[in-house]
Design a protein around this motif. Structure first.
Motif, PDB file in Angstrom:
ATOM      1  N   UNK A 145      -4.709  58.511  26.407  1.00  0.00           N
ATOM      2  CA  UNK A 145      -6.125  58.407  26.094  1.00  0.00           C
ATOM      3  C   UNK A 145      -6.757  57.391  27.042  1.00  0.00           C
ATOM      4  N   UNK A 146      -7.957  57.680  27.507  1.00  0.00           N
ATOM      5  CA  UNK A 146      -8.688  56.727  28.345  1.00  0.00           C
ATOM      6  C   UNK A 146      -8.869  55.406  27.606  1.00  0.00           C
ATOM      7  N   UNK A 147      -8.882  55.464  26.263  1.00  0.00           N
ATOM      8  CA  UNK A 147      -9.136  54.288  25.424  1.00  0.00           C
ATOM      9  C   UNK A 147      -7.873  53.709  24.810  1.00  0.00           C
ATOM     10  N   UNK A 148      -6.722  53.987  25.424  1.00  0.00           N
ATOM     11  CA  UNK A 148      -5.438  53.481  24.947  1.00  0.00           C
ATOM     12  C   UNK A 148      -5.450  51.957  24.927  1.00  0.00           C
ATOM     13  N   UNK A 149      -4.911  51.403  23.842  1.00  0.00           N
ATOM     14  CA  UNK A 149      -4.750  49.958  23.719  1.00  0.00           C
ATOM     15  C   UNK A 149      -3.267  49.709  23.497  1.00  0.00           C
ATOM     16  N   UNK A 150      -2.576  49.133  24.490  1.00  0.00           N
ATOM     17  CA  UNK A 150      -1.123  48.969  24.368  1.00  0.00           C
ATOM     18  C   UNK A 150      -0.697  48.050  23.222  1.00  0.00           C
ATOM     19  N   UNK A 151      -1.608  47.238  22.711  1.00  0.00           N
ATOM     20  CA  UNK A 151      -1.268  46.334  21.610  1.00  0.00           C
ATOM     21  C   UNK A 151      -1.392  47.008  20.248  1.00  0.00           C
ATOM     22  N   UNK A 152      -1.968  48.193  20.206  1.00  0.00           N
ATOM     23  CA  UNK A 152      -2.286  48.834  18.934  1.00  0.00           C
ATOM     24  C   UNK A 152      -1.212  49.840  18.521  1.00  0.00           C
ATOM     25  N   UNK A 153      -0.862  49.809  17.245  1.00  0.00           N
ATOM     26  CA  UNK A 153       0.079  50.807  16.718  1.00  0.00           C
ATOM     27  C   UNK A 153      -0.670  52.000  16.134  1.00  0.00           C
ATOM     28  N   UNK A 154      -1.942  51.818  15.753  1.00  0.00           N
ATOM     29  CA  UNK A 154      -2.770  52.884  15.183  1.00  0.00           C
ATOM     30  C   UNK A 154      -4.044  53.053  15.996  1.00  0.00           C
ATOM     31  N   UNK A 155      -3.944  52.843  17.293  1.00  0.00           N
ATOM     32  CA  UNK A 155      -5.120  52.897  18.142  1.00  0.00           C
ATOM     33  C   UNK A 155      -5.424  54.298  18.634  1.00  0.00           C
ATOM     34  N   UNK A 156      -6.330  54.372  19.581  1.00  0.00           N
ATOM     35  CA  UNK A 156      -6.726  55.655  20.160  1.00  0.00           C
ATOM     36  C   UNK A 156      -5.565  56.238  20.957  1.00  0.00           C
ATOM     37  N   UNK A 157      -5.336  57.519  20.756  1.00  0.00           N
ATOM     38  CA  UNK A 157      -4.320  58.217  21.543  1.00  0.00           C
ATOM     39  C   UNK A 157      -4.774  59.645  21.760  1.00  0.00           C
ATOM     40  N   UNK A 158      -4.348  60.195  22.884  1.00  0.00           N
ATOM     41  CA  UNK A 158      -4.686  61.589  23.181  1.00  0.00           C
ATOM     42  C   UNK A 158      -3.985  62.486  22.164  1.00  0.00           C
ATOM     43  N   UNK A 159      -4.719  63.468  21.680  1.00  0.00           N
ATOM     44  CA  UNK A 159      -4.187  64.392  20.677  1.00  0.00           C
ATOM     45  C   UNK A 159      -3.845  65.755  21.278  1.00  0.00           C
TER      46      UNK A 159
END
Length: 174
Positions: A145-159
């Motif tokens: 995802x363009x909005x990926x946050x490597x610190x997040x476990x429930x963050x934005x991800x490409x579906x």
């Protein structure tokens, strides 16, 4: 809808959201603006992304203005479709050009524009951190995802996969 993120993690995500006893699809533009103006993601009334196309506050306001919607317009499924078309064809004109058959716009360019609009769409190729000003926040590989946050476990991800997205775009092209 969702209420935004805390520490990069999406909070308050609901497939059928309601506020004030009304489903999001029954709220007026003014009511959505009111709930989107709440800035604390811990506040249960806050709306951050809203509707079928997950419009964030700035995007929602841009679509409302661009479509000439009044504050008393109800955010029905039909209005949500109009917002989605606005985001794809007007806010991201390269996508609209691609879909209309403009040979100067590549599939990857259209996909990247969609990925910049919708967190669920993958980027087609690797992108270095900060290539687009403050974005992305980290180095990306194709499919992120363009909005990926490597610190997040429930963050934005490409579906979706890159291959799926390319196929859908190419099929949709006129």
């Amino acid at each position: 809808a969702n209420r935004g993120t805390i520490g990069g993690n999406v909070v308050g995500s609901q497939r059928v959201a309601s506020r004030g006893g009304k489903k999001v699809s029954e709220l007026t533009v003014a009511e959505i603006k009111k709930y989107q103006s709440i800035t604390d993601p811990n506040n249960k009334d806050r709306l951050f992304t809203v509707g079928k196309y997950q419009a964030i506050p700035d995007t929602f306001n841009q679509a409302v203005k661009g479509l000439g919607l009044s504050d008393d317009t109800v955010f029905t499924p039909d209005v949500q479709e109009k917002v989605g078309l606005f985001l794809v064809a007007d806010k991201r004109p390269k996508v609209g050009q691609f879909l209309r058959g403009d040979g100067n716009i590549s599939t990857d360019t259209a996909m990247l524009e969609l990925a910049r609009e919708f967190a669920s769409i993958p980027v087609p190729t690797a992108i270095a951190k900060g290539t687009y000003g403050d974005w992305p926040k980290t180095d990306l590989k194709a499919g992120d995802s363009f909005y990926k946050d490597p610190k997040a476990s429930q963050g934005n991800r490409a579906q979706h996969t890159v291959e799926e997205t390319r196929a859908v775009l190419e099929k949709a092209r006129q």
